[in-house]
Design a protein around this motif. Sequence first.
Motif, PDB file in Angstrom:
ATOM      1  N   ARG A 280      28.456  54.309 -35.187  1.00  0.00           N
ATOM      2  CA  ARG A 280      27.415  54.873 -34.337  1.00  0.00           C
ATOM      3  C   ARG A 280      27.043  56.296 -34.758  1.00  0.00           C
ATOM      4  NH1 ARG A 280      30.833  52.125 -30.861  1.00  0.00           N
ATOM      5  NH2 ARG A 280      31.846  54.035 -30.115  1.00  0.00           N
ATOM      6  N   ASP A 281      27.511  56.689 -35.933  1.00  0.00           N
ATOM      7  CA  ASP A 281      27.133  57.998 -36.467  1.00  0.00           C
ATOM      8  C   ASP A 281      25.606  58.057 -36.591  1.00  0.00           C
ATOM      9  OD1 ASP A 281      26.633  60.228 -38.352  1.00  0.00           O
ATOM     10  OD2 ASP A 281      28.794  60.203 -38.656  1.00  0.00           O
ATOM     11  N   THR A 282      25.006  59.160 -36.173  1.00  0.00           N
ATOM     12  CA  THR A 282      23.546  59.281 -36.244  1.00  0.00           C
ATOM     13  C   THR A 282      23.033  59.388 -37.673  1.00  0.00           C
ATOM     14  OG1 THR A 282      23.758  61.668 -35.899  1.00  0.00           O
ATOM     15  CG2 THR A 282      23.354  60.296 -33.948  1.00  0.00           C
ATOM     16  N   ASP A 283      23.919  59.722 -38.606  1.00  0.00           N
ATOM     17  CA  ASP A 283      23.558  59.732 -40.028  1.00  0.00           C
ATOM     18  C   ASP A 283      23.749  58.318 -40.565  1.00  0.00           C
ATOM     19  OD1 ASP A 283      24.150  59.858 -42.978  1.00  0.00           O
ATOM     20  OD2 ASP A 283      23.673  61.957 -42.671  1.00  0.00           O
ATOM     21  N   TRP A 284      22.651  57.648 -40.908  1.00  0.00           N
ATOM     22  CA  TRP A 284      22.721  56.247 -41.344  1.00  0.00           C
ATOM     23  C   TRP A 284      23.660  56.088 -42.528  1.00  0.00           C
ATOM     24  CZ3 TRP A 284      22.205  53.132 -45.532  1.00  0.00           C
ATOM     25  CH2 TRP A 284      22.044  51.759 -45.313  1.00  0.00           C
ATOM     26  N   GLY A 285      23.596  56.999 -43.483  1.00  0.00           N
ATOM     27  CA  GLY A 285      24.408  56.889 -44.683  1.00  0.00           C
ATOM     28  C   GLY A 285      25.891  56.944 -44.389  1.00  0.00           C
ATOM     29  N   ARG A 286      26.311  57.852 -43.512  1.00  0.00           N
ATOM     30  CA  ARG A 286      27.728  57.928 -43.164  1.00  0.00           C
ATOM     31  C   ARG A 286      28.179  56.664 -42.437  1.00  0.00           C
ATOM     32  NH1 ARG A 286      26.765  63.573 -41.856  1.00  0.00           N
ATOM     33  NH2 ARG A 286      26.605  62.996 -39.641  1.00  0.00           N
ATOM     34  N   ALA A 287      27.344  56.169 -41.537  1.00  0.00           N
ATOM     35  CA  ALA A 287      27.697  54.941 -40.826  1.00  0.00           C
ATOM     36  C   ALA A 287      27.794  53.764 -41.792  1.00  0.00           C
ATOM     37  CB  ALA A 287      26.659  54.661 -39.739  1.00  0.00           C
ATOM     38  N   ALA A 288      26.817  53.647 -42.689  1.00  0.00           N
ATOM     39  CA  ALA A 288      26.806  52.528 -43.636  1.00  0.00           C
ATOM     40  C   ALA A 288      27.984  52.590 -44.592  1.00  0.00           C
ATOM     41  CB  ALA A 288      25.493  52.526 -44.415  1.00  0.00           C
ATOM     42  N   ALA A 289      28.432  53.801 -44.909  1.00  0.00           N
ATOM     43  CA  ALA A 289      29.554  53.951 -45.840  1.00  0.00           C
ATOM     44  C   ALA A 289      30.827  53.303 -45.294  1.00  0.00           C
ATOM     45  CB  ALA A 289      29.792  55.425 -46.127  1.00  0.00           C
ATOM     46  N   HIS A 290      30.902  53.104 -43.989  1.00  0.00           N
ATOM     47  CA  HIS A 290      32.088  52.508 -43.368  1.00  0.00           C
ATOM     48  C   HIS A 290      31.970  50.996 -43.179  1.00  0.00           C
ATOM     49  CE1 HIS A 290      32.677  56.774 -42.228  1.00  0.00           C
ATOM     50  NE2 HIS A 290      33.955  56.467 -42.241  1.00  0.00           N
ATOM     51  N   CYS A 325      28.407  53.126 -53.842  1.00  0.00           N
ATOM     52  CA  CYS A 325      27.806  54.438 -53.642  1.00  0.00           C
ATOM     53  C   CYS A 325      26.657  54.349 -52.635  1.00  0.00           C
ATOM     54  CB  CYS A 325      27.308  54.991 -54.970  1.00  0.00           C
ATOM     55  SG  CYS A 325      28.642  55.386 -56.124  1.00  0.00           S
ATOM     56  N   ALA A 326      26.184  55.510 -52.218  1.00  0.00           N
ATOM     57  CA  ALA A 326      25.143  55.573 -51.189  1.00  0.00           C
ATOM     58  C   ALA A 326      23.909  54.785 -51.585  1.00  0.00           C
ATOM     59  CB  ALA A 326      24.788  57.029 -50.907  1.00  0.00           C
ATOM     60  N   SER A 327      23.513  54.856 -52.849  1.00  0.00           N
ATOM     61  CA  SER A 327      22.312  54.131 -53.290  1.00  0.00           C
ATOM     62  C   SER A 327      22.509  52.623 -53.189  1.00  0.00           C
ATOM     63  CB  SER A 327      21.974  54.514 -54.740  1.00  0.00           C
ATOM     64  OG  SER A 327      23.061  54.198 -55.611  1.00  0.00           O
ATOM     65  N   GLN A 328      23.754  52.166 -53.341  1.00  0.00           N
ATOM     66  CA  GLN A 328      24.035  50.740 -53.201  1.00  0.00           C
ATOM     67  C   GLN A 328      24.049  50.338 -51.724  1.00  0.00           C
ATOM     68  OE1 GLN A 328      27.631  51.315 -55.714  1.00  0.00           O
ATOM     69  NE2 GLN A 328      26.983  49.425 -56.729  1.00  0.00           N
ATOM     70  N   LYS A 329      24.685  51.135 -50.883  1.00  0.00           N
ATOM     71  CA  LYS A 329      24.694  50.848 -49.454  1.00  0.00           C
ATOM     72  C   LYS A 329      23.272  50.800 -48.898  1.00  0.00           C
ATOM     73  CE  LYS A 329      29.231  50.883 -48.396  1.00  0.00           C
ATOM     74  NZ  LYS A 329      29.936  49.859 -47.598  1.00  0.00           N
ATOM     75  N   VAL A 417      33.177  57.087 -56.538  1.00  0.00           N
ATOM     76  CA  VAL A 417      32.287  56.799 -55.422  1.00  0.00           C
ATOM     77  C   VAL A 417      31.956  58.116 -54.735  1.00  0.00           C
ATOM     78  CG1 VAL A 417      34.192  56.385 -53.792  1.00  0.00           C
ATOM     79  CG2 VAL A 417      31.954  55.291 -53.402  1.00  0.00           C
ATOM     80  N   ASP A 418      30.787  58.166 -54.109  1.00  0.00           N
ATOM     81  CA  ASP A 418      30.315  59.421 -53.525  1.00  0.00           C
ATOM     82  C   ASP A 418      30.610  59.541 -52.035  1.00  0.00           C
ATOM     83  OD1 ASP A 418      28.538  57.501 -52.653  1.00  0.00           O
ATOM     84  OD2 ASP A 418      26.774  58.364 -53.625  1.00  0.00           O
ATOM     85  N   PHE A 419      31.628  58.859 -51.552  1.00  0.00           N
ATOM     86  CA  PHE A 419      32.033  58.964 -50.160  1.00  0.00           C
ATOM     87  C   PHE A 419      33.511  58.633 -50.065  1.00  0.00           C
ATOM     88  CE2 PHE A 419      32.533  57.660 -45.721  1.00  0.00           C
ATOM     89  CZ  PHE A 419      31.801  58.638 -45.063  1.00  0.00           C
ATOM     90  N   ASN A 420      34.189  59.224 -49.080  1.00  0.00           N
ATOM     91  CA  ASN A 420      35.591  58.903 -48.837  1.00  0.00           C
ATOM     92  C   ASN A 420      35.765  58.686 -47.334  1.00  0.00           C
ATOM     93  OD1 ASN A 420      38.510  59.088 -48.411  1.00  0.00           O
ATOM     94  ND2 ASN A 420      38.615  59.880 -50.505  1.00  0.00           N
ATOM     95  N   VAL A 421      36.252  57.515 -46.947  1.00  0.00           N
ATOM     96  CA  VAL A 421      36.373  57.206 -45.517  1.00  0.00           C
ATOM     97  C   VAL A 421      37.414  58.087 -44.831  1.00  0.00           C
ATOM     98  CG1 VAL A 421      35.539  54.830 -45.676  1.00  0.00           C
ATOM     99  CG2 VAL A 421      37.986  55.313 -45.992  1.00  0.00           C
ATOM    100  N   PHE A 422      38.289  58.733 -45.615  1.00  0.00           N
ATOM    101  CA  PHE A 422      39.279  59.647 -45.041  1.00  0.00           C
ATOM    102  C   PHE A 422      38.842  61.107 -45.178  1.00  0.00           C
ATOM    103  CE2 PHE A 422      41.833  56.007 -46.759  1.00  0.00           C
ATOM    104  CZ  PHE A 422      42.146  55.432 -45.530  1.00  0.00           C
ATOM    105  N   GLU A 423      37.563  61.334 -45.432  1.00  0.00           N
ATOM    106  CA  GLU A 423      37.029  62.679 -45.663  1.00  0.00           C
ATOM    107  C   GLU A 423      37.476  63.660 -44.575  1.00  0.00           C
ATOM    108  OE1 GLU A 423      35.059  65.615 -47.690  1.00  0.00           O
ATOM    109  OE2 GLU A 423      35.081  63.512 -48.339  1.00  0.00           O
ATOM    110  N   GLY A 424      38.045  64.803 -45.037  1.00  0.00           N
ATOM    111  CA  GLY A 424      38.437  65.866 -44.132  1.00  0.00           C
ATOM    112  C   GLY A 424      39.807  65.723 -43.515  1.00  0.00           C
ATOM    113  N   MET A 425      40.485  64.594 -43.757  1.00  0.00           N
ATOM    114  CA  MET A 425      41.818  64.391 -43.192  1.00  0.00           C
ATOM    115  C   MET A 425      42.837  65.195 -44.000  1.00  0.00           C
ATOM    116  SD  MET A 425      44.059  60.859 -42.789  1.00  0.00           S
ATOM    117  CE  MET A 425      42.871  60.098 -41.694  1.00  0.00           C
TER     118      MET A 425
END
Length: 483
Positions: A280-290, A325-329, A417-425
């Motif tokens: 439910r993240d308002t940023d579509w890309g972050r939500a799609a990455a999950h 990556c984001a372009s694929q999602k 990949v240009d995203f990490n689901v554990f980002e900031g942990m």
Amino acid sequence: MAILIRGGTVIDANETYRADVLCDDSASGGTIAQIGADLDAPAGATVIDAGGQYVMPGGIDPHTHMELPFMGTRASDDFYTGTAAGLSGGTTSIIDFVIPSPKQPLMGAFEEWRGWAEKAAADYGFHVAVTWWDESVHRDMGTLVHEHGVSSFKHFMAYKNAIMADDEVLVNSFMRSLELGALPTVHAENGELVFRLQRELLARGFTGPEAHPLSRPPEVEGEAANRAIRIAQVLGVPVYIVHVSAKDALDAIIRARSEGQRVFGEVLAGHLVIDESVYRDTDWGRAAAHVMSPPFRTQQHRDALWHGLQAGHLHTTATDHCVFCASQKAMGREDFTKIPNGCGGVEDRMSVLWHNGVNTGRLTPNEFVRVTSTNAAQIFNLYPRKGAVAVGADADLVVWDPEASKTISVKTHHQNVDFNVFEGMTVKGVATHTISRGNLAWANGDLRAQRGAGRYLKRPPNPAYFEAVRVANRLKEVEPVAR
């Protein structure tokens, strides 16, 4: 060149003790040569000071998808980048999946994947998916077991109109697995229900990532897990349920195990720590990455998974590493069902589990070793070659600093990949050194992975599981009633 790990505390599945560990070089096999106090370093040996640190078996990730062709694209981590990233986090072996297209011969797909995997930096094995059925599949399964050391087969109960195995395929493949002494593994989601829910959500205007978990509620996972387990029970074959994410599926495993059925459960690091609110993240890309299947769940389910892991109902931890990556999602920007399913984690699994498991008291260090390495080695018949700190075992080791910490970030990870689901942990407990078959592949932030250094792991059938099942479930020998 030999490697001497000096002054560390050895932790395996059952023991904790102070000892030095001497690894021979890869030219002579890359095995553990000696374990003991105050070992002498051979001439020219590399000496690692492990004072204040732990020496454990290298991690085994039994569920990855490197460079997988899927949903109209291909996973961005290949067998080199993915295994190299794993080495940086303490994972020294993976078991990946060969997934034939519908009607593609199993052997043809297996040969393709073997070719792609030649670049791997760490050791690798394969499960092979059964996505359709005819006599050639029956024959190829025998060839894979007897000639290529594939002793586990995957069945997707999801992905209708693509790779979904219906009940007929499950029954045929489970029966053939029993004949061969191979272990069936199952992705448990009711594909018919998922397909129906996806269509209904789209018709109601739900096109974004928030619809993904709504289309795959816990009940569809629980139903499929229970169905696969009961099919296995009738046929008398053990079964392994991959990426258990819901209490519903865990309950089916617990019930079957309490009845004496041999069922194994796997849980992903992500499913233990990530909440479904990410969709439910308002940023579509972050939500799609999950977006992955099964999806991340609520706290209730995460608590149940931790309890299942602690109680021994869930046996292995994995990642289902399959990154896009984001372009694929973005392929699913207007339709959530077209977002390529998959997330990462092969690099961070060990630290995430140590931080959230050992540091919280949920797991002891010995239990950590079991669920990150030893249990997978035993279930998939790599033990004691893998999953053990023992003389003669492969020198796959991780030197672990329980006091060191790092903050996980896409800016510093090694996954392609240009995203990490554990980002900031921020995690406390990291690999300072990783040794892969006697070669130093990671040393205090220096990744020394070698392209093509990994070797293919043949895994013969494990008769111990199957003889017990046959004795327990053999049909009673009775004569038909004469009338």
